[in-house]
Scaffold this active site. Structure first.
Site, PDB file in Angstrom:
ATOM      1  N   GLY A   1      76.041 -49.241 -10.176  1.00  0.00           N
ATOM      2  CA  GLY A   1      77.155 -49.609  -9.458  1.00  0.00           C
ATOM      3  C   GLY A   1      76.727 -50.843  -8.925  1.00  0.00           C
ATOM      4  O   GLY A   1      77.830 -52.105  -8.976  1.00  0.00           O
ATOM      5  N   CYS A   2      75.771 -51.099  -8.279  1.00  0.00           N
ATOM      6  CA  CYS A   2      75.395 -52.153  -7.515  1.00  0.00           C
ATOM      7  C   CYS A   2      75.016 -53.310  -8.520  1.00  0.00           C
ATOM      8  O   CYS A   2      75.409 -54.444  -8.053  1.00  0.00           O
ATOM      9  CB  CYS A   2      73.878 -51.842  -6.850  1.00  0.00           C
ATOM     10  SG  CYS A   2      74.363 -50.829  -5.467  1.00  0.00           S
ATOM     11  N   THR A   3      74.311 -53.177  -9.531  1.00  0.00           N
ATOM     12  CA  THR A   3      74.339 -54.297 -10.593  1.00  0.00           C
ATOM     13  C   THR A   3      75.350 -54.652 -11.238  1.00  0.00           C
ATOM     14  O   THR A   3      75.649 -55.917 -11.331  1.00  0.00           O
ATOM     15  CB  THR A   3      73.284 -53.654 -11.794  1.00  0.00           C
ATOM     16  OG1 THR A   3      72.080 -53.157 -11.308  1.00  0.00           O
ATOM     17  CG2 THR A   3      73.140 -54.530 -12.884  1.00  0.00           C
TER      18      THR A   3
ATOM     19  N   LYS B   1      71.740 -50.285  -3.063  1.00  0.00           N
ATOM     20  CA  LYS B   1      70.241 -50.629  -3.404  1.00  0.00           C
ATOM     21  C   LYS B   1      70.333 -51.377  -4.917  1.00  0.00           C
ATOM     22  O   LYS B   1      71.233 -51.376  -5.711  1.00  0.00           O
ATOM     23  CB  LYS B   1      69.849 -49.060  -3.895  1.00  0.00           C
ATOM     24  CG  LYS B   1      68.479 -49.095  -4.558  1.00  0.00           C
ATOM     25  CD  LYS B   1      67.747 -47.914  -3.736  1.00  0.00           C
ATOM     26  CE  LYS B   1      66.401 -47.924  -3.995  1.00  0.00           C
ATOM     27  NZ  LYS B   1      65.485 -48.748  -3.351  1.00  0.00           N
TER      28      LYS B   1
ATOM     29  N   ALA C   1      77.203 -56.874  -8.491  1.00  0.00           N
ATOM     30  CA  ALA C   1      76.452 -58.179  -8.476  1.00  0.00           C
ATOM     31  C   ALA C   1      76.590 -59.191  -9.456  1.00  0.00           C
ATOM     32  O   ALA C   1      76.900 -60.181  -9.410  1.00  0.00           O
ATOM     33  CB  ALA C   1      74.729 -57.943  -8.437  1.00  0.00           C
TER      34      ALA C   1
END
Length: 170
Positions: A66-68, A61, A71
């Site tokens: 974690g995704c930030t 998401k 990325a």
């Protein structure tokens, strides 16, 4: 033992665990697909592969911790990927507007694709982890063959290290 087996069957019925055996493995060829990117342009895998290898990373998401981190790690290593002739593509079920906001907020220089129906995620067989969409990175050569894959929900930045090492071997 019988109780444990019953619990695992129940959990799998509710989708808490996903069978990783359907996941594309090294040596598999990825079928062509197309999705909308953060600028609402159509991305076609075959067109990207015509330019060189492609790193496809699936993440749960936009704008979550974690995704930030993942990325931004791809962002910080972006020059190394482009110097090697590779493209980086992130995919989640978030919509185009969410991807646009996420890319702008974190200055992401690569493509984010909106897989709102999870069709491409299913095409790759990306497993779920405890009800969350999985975090898996695939490195594809120019022919669309998976030359490396890395699956880890907790080691978000290691996806970049794994992908870079695989790209350097091509």
């Amino acid at each position: 033992m019988k109780i444990l087996k019953t619990m695992l069957i129940t959990l799998s019925l509710f989708g808490l665990f996903s069978d990783a055996s359907a996941q594309l493995k090294t040596g598999a060829t990825v079928p062509d697909f197309s999705l909308q990117d953060q600028d609402n342009h159509t991305f076609r895998l075959s067109e990207a592969l015509a330019k060189g290898p492609v790193v496809v990373y699936f993440y749960p998401k936009d704008d979550t911790p974690g995704c930030t981190k993942e990325a931004c790690s791809f962002r910080d290593s972006f020059a190394a990927f482009t110097d090697a002739g590779a493209q980086v593509v992130g995919i989640s079920s978030d919509d185009v507007a969410s991807h646009k906001k996420f890319a702008e907020k974190h200055n992401l220089p690569f493509t984010l694709l909106a897989d709102e129906k999870n069709e491409v995620r299913k095409l790759f067989g990306v497993p779920k982890t405890m009800m969350l969409p999985g975090r898996v990175t695939y490195v594809l050569d120019r022919k669309g063959t998976v030359v490396h894959q890395f699956n880890s929900m907790t080691q978000a930045t290691q996806h970049v290290d794994e992908a870079l090492a695989a790209i350097k071997k091509l």
